[in-house]
Design an enzyme around this catalytic site. Structure first.
Site, PDB file in Angstrom:
ATOM      1  N   ARG A 104       0.825  -1.206   0.000  1.00  0.00           N
ATOM      2  CA  ARG A 104       0.000   0.000   0.000  1.00  0.00           C
ATOM      3  C   ARG A 104       0.859   1.257   0.000  1.00  0.00           C
ATOM      4  O   ARG A 104       0.524   2.252  -0.634  1.00  0.00           O
ATOM      5  CB  ARG A 104      -0.959  -0.014   1.189  1.00  0.00           C
ATOM      6  CG  ARG A 104      -1.940   1.147   1.162  1.00  0.00           C
ATOM      7  CD  ARG A 104      -2.988   1.039   2.257  1.00  0.00           C
ATOM      8  NE  ARG A 104      -3.991   0.035   1.930  1.00  0.00           N
ATOM      9  CZ  ARG A 104      -4.252  -1.035   2.646  1.00  0.00           C
ATOM     10  NH1 ARG A 104      -3.569  -1.253   3.756  1.00  0.00           N
ATOM     11  NH2 ARG A 104      -5.176  -1.892   2.289  1.00  0.00           N
ATOM     12  N   ALA A 105       1.984   1.223   0.704  1.00  0.00           N
ATOM     13  CA  ALA A 105       2.852   2.405   0.758  1.00  0.00           C
ATOM     14  C   ALA A 105       3.362   2.773  -0.628  1.00  0.00           C
ATOM     15  O   ALA A 105       3.405   3.960  -0.995  1.00  0.00           O
ATOM     16  CB  ALA A 105       4.018   2.153   1.711  1.00  0.00           C
TER      17      ALA A 105
END
Length: 659
Positions: free
Chosen positions: A277-278
């Protein structure tokens, strides 16, 4: 929004906050902003001011879900809408989600009135539908119920809200700019929920005198003449709104070169963040930043901005870790990514290629965590020894059924738990209706009400609500014996490890915690009851040990704290966890017996209805069993330190069954 809002352009300082909000306004796919900060730092003011800058929306007339006429939602519950039809124009909405909101208020539910009066299954939209194509603002998001946060963040991530409840199955578009604000002093957001916010910003009041003077000057000017103040900033506001609209138009055309994509992947690998997700958030934030500055392609400066805002809250490896970003470590990671040569083809190391090994992470630092022990024997209070390794704590509960704040510890009557029985009160919402009991109450009266055909004739007196049972959060007050006898044989290290494990457990179960310590001449409230469990960890680490054992004073001080908290929050039940070896050496009154006084104080706690757990920290071949006497006087249970471990207890049970 009623009345003039403070202009976004007039905000002083908080550059990161303003930038994070603007990047989300340009590209809602970034995933929202979590604003952490102390009280009185204009967090809410900034969010409300941004909403006024968002472009006006074309909407399908009469659509409760805000569909765009040019591209209506094919699954819209109010549809179908023919593309290119008539349009109304309205400003983008700022929808506020109150902390006390219920699930049906957020996602919508069955329209109970129409269902009972007209016999139709009608859907009543919730706040997610209202916020579509606008801003959804959650003040004090850390105090919001976890299941609501899950629903909220799932909708923000998918761009759709799915409703399966009360016999209703609905899916509708829900794309919005999600902004949450919180004061960390009132409790942290769970790490798994932190990760669902795209960006995070830490806000603190300026320490520069001139900046503070300008903040006060502008605020007073706004309060004296809101309309005039807003008019004075109108040109800047129009310019910012125009720039947002232009950046939105070009964001889809911004290129993300492979070199910058590799840079993003290398930085995320260097900081050892979980999942992907980052990487996605940094990529979207970098694209939005490039569009904001008018560039056609992402450059290193855009990646740096995205990483600086997206990584701080994702570096937390433990619930008690403070979020933050080491700017030097970020610069090193960006530089290392530049120095890495792209591979000629796939290799054993995967797409990360030359990313640093976890042990070589620039974020890990080279500092020596060891500390030299202070020489003992000088007669002065000693620092508590380092805590032993934490463990998974067993569940300690308050007996009976409460009605306190939602949590995960003790049994309680709640709005979201399992249905256990029906009551004669009318339901407050559709989800509270106990249908079988309602039908059973109405059935005997159908003939008298003139029913001749199909359909059930209901009166208000027939309605029955469902009583639900779930879990509540409690006030867990730790009373820690920090006397010399506890410091002996390194007992305090084991006690500190046990308290740390119980604190982690309290963090996960959404409890309030407090800490009373007693040693030498008396007892002190080391930490007043708070929802900020990490604060208890800090105070525990600073705890001093040594001296005699005023056990009775510790219990009486705990009793006084609990009485005050009962007045402040009468619904939140308390659990006192006393950690001691029971060897009281200081009486509560002159000439008294220390152990008898301690038992008498424990009896007062029992008379107050306080649930008490006594953790017996006594060790060695000779044991006096004094802690068990105190537990009996308090009407509570006595446990050994080893019995606090859920895994240890499970192992004993398995061994007994095998035998």
């Amino acid at each position: 929004m009623s009345g003039p809002q403070f202009p976004f352009s007039a905000l002083v300082g908080h550059d990161d906050l303003r930038l994070a909000l603007l990047l989300n306004a340009v590209h809602p796919g970034v995933g929202g902003v979590l604003v952490r900060g102390e009280k009185g730092t204009a967090k809410s003011t900034a969010v409300r001011a941004l909403a006024a800058l968002l472009p006006a929306l074309d909407v399908v007339p009469g659509c409760r879900f805000g569909c765009a006429p040019g591209a209506p939602d094919p699954a819209c519950p109010d549809g179908p809408h023919p593309p290119g039809g008539a349009a109304d124009v309205r400003p983008a909405r700022l929808v506020e989600l109150p902390v006390g909101a219920t699930e049906d208020r957020l996602v919508g539910s069955l329209d109970l009135e129409r269902a009972l009066s007209e016999g139709v299954r009608a859907y009543q939209p919730g706040l997610l539908a209202d916020a579509h194509r606008g801003v959804l603002y959650v003040d004090e998001v850390n105090l919001l119920h976890d299941h609501l946060v899950d629903l909220l963040l799932d909708a923000a991530a998918m761009g759709r809200a799915h409703v399966e409840r009360d016999g209703v199955s609905v899916s509708h578009a829900a794309r919005f700019l999600l902004v949450g604000t919180m004061n960390p002093e009132e409790g942290e957001l769970r790490p798994q929920l932190l990760d669902r916010f795209g960006l995070t910003v830490e806000v603190r009041a300026a320490r520069d005198v001139e900046t503070r003077v300008e903040v006060v000057r502008r605020r007073l000017a706004f309060e004296a003449d809101p309309a005039g103040f807003v008019a004075g900033w109108q040109d800047e506001e129009r310019g910012t709104a125009q720039r947002i609209a232009e950046a939105r138009d070009r964001v889809g055309a911004v290129a993300l070169p492979d070199a910058e994509l590799r840079r993003i992947a290398a930085v995320c690998a260097a900081f050892d963040v979980d999942g992907m997700r980052a990487d996605l958030v940094i990529a979207r934030a970098a694209i939005a930043h490039a569009a904001w500055r008018g560039a056609g392609a992402v450059a290193e400066e855009d990646v740096r901005v995205g990483a600086r805002l997206a990584l701080p809250h994702r570096r937390r490896r433990d619930p008690f870790d403070e979020p933050g970003m080491d700017e030097q470590a970020l610069d090193d990671a960006l530089r290392d990514a530049d120095e890495q040569e792209p591979p000629d083809g796939p290799d054993d190391r995967g797409p990360g290629g030359g990313a640093p090994e976890p042990g070589e992470s620039p974020a890990s630092g080279d500092s020596d965590s060891g500390t030299a022990p202070r020489p003992a024997g000088d007669g002065r209070p000693q620092a508590a020894p380092p805590a032993s390794a934490p463990f998974r704590a067993r569940l300690l509960q308050v007996p009976g059924i409460g009605e306190g704040a939602p949590g995960r510890r003790s049994r309680a009557r709640t709005d979201t738990g399992r249905v256990v029985r029906a009551s004669g009160t009318a339901p407050r919402r559709a989800a509270d209706l106990h249908l079988p009991a309602t039908i059973a109450a109405a059935a005997p009266h159908q003939r008298g009400r003139g029913r001749t055909g199909a359909g059930l004739r209901l009166h208000a007196a027939d309605l029955r609500s469902a009583e639900r049972e779930g879990r509540e959060g409690n006030l867990v007050l730790f009373a820690v014996d920090a006397s010399g006898s506890m410091a002996a044989r390194q007992r305090m290290a084991a006690v500190s490890g046990a308290v740390m494990s119980l604190l982690r457990d309290a963090y996960q179960r959404r409890d309030k915690v407090g800490l009373v310590a007693f040693r030498a001449g008396g007892a002190e409230l080391v930490l007043p009851p708070t929802s900020s469990v990490p604060a208890a960890q800090v105070r525990l680490a600073q705890l001093r040990t040594g001296g005699r054992t005023p056990l009775a004073d510790g219990l009486l001080r705990a009793r006084a704290v609990l009485r005050v908290e009962r007045l402040r929050d009468p619904r939140r039940r308390a659990l006192l966890v006393l950690l001691t070896d029971g060897r009281a050496t200081v009486a509560a009154r002159p000439g008294g017996d220390p152990v008898a006084d301690a038992c008498r104080a424990a009896g007062l706690l029992a008379a107050d209805g306080v649930a008490t757990i006594v953790v017996d920290c006594e060790s060695g071949p000779v044991r006096l069993g004094l802690a068990a006497r105190v537990a009996a006087a308090a009407g509570g249970a006595a446990l050994g330190l080893a019995e606090l471990s859920a895994d240890q207890v499970a192992g004993v049970v398995r061994a007994a069954r095998a035998a």
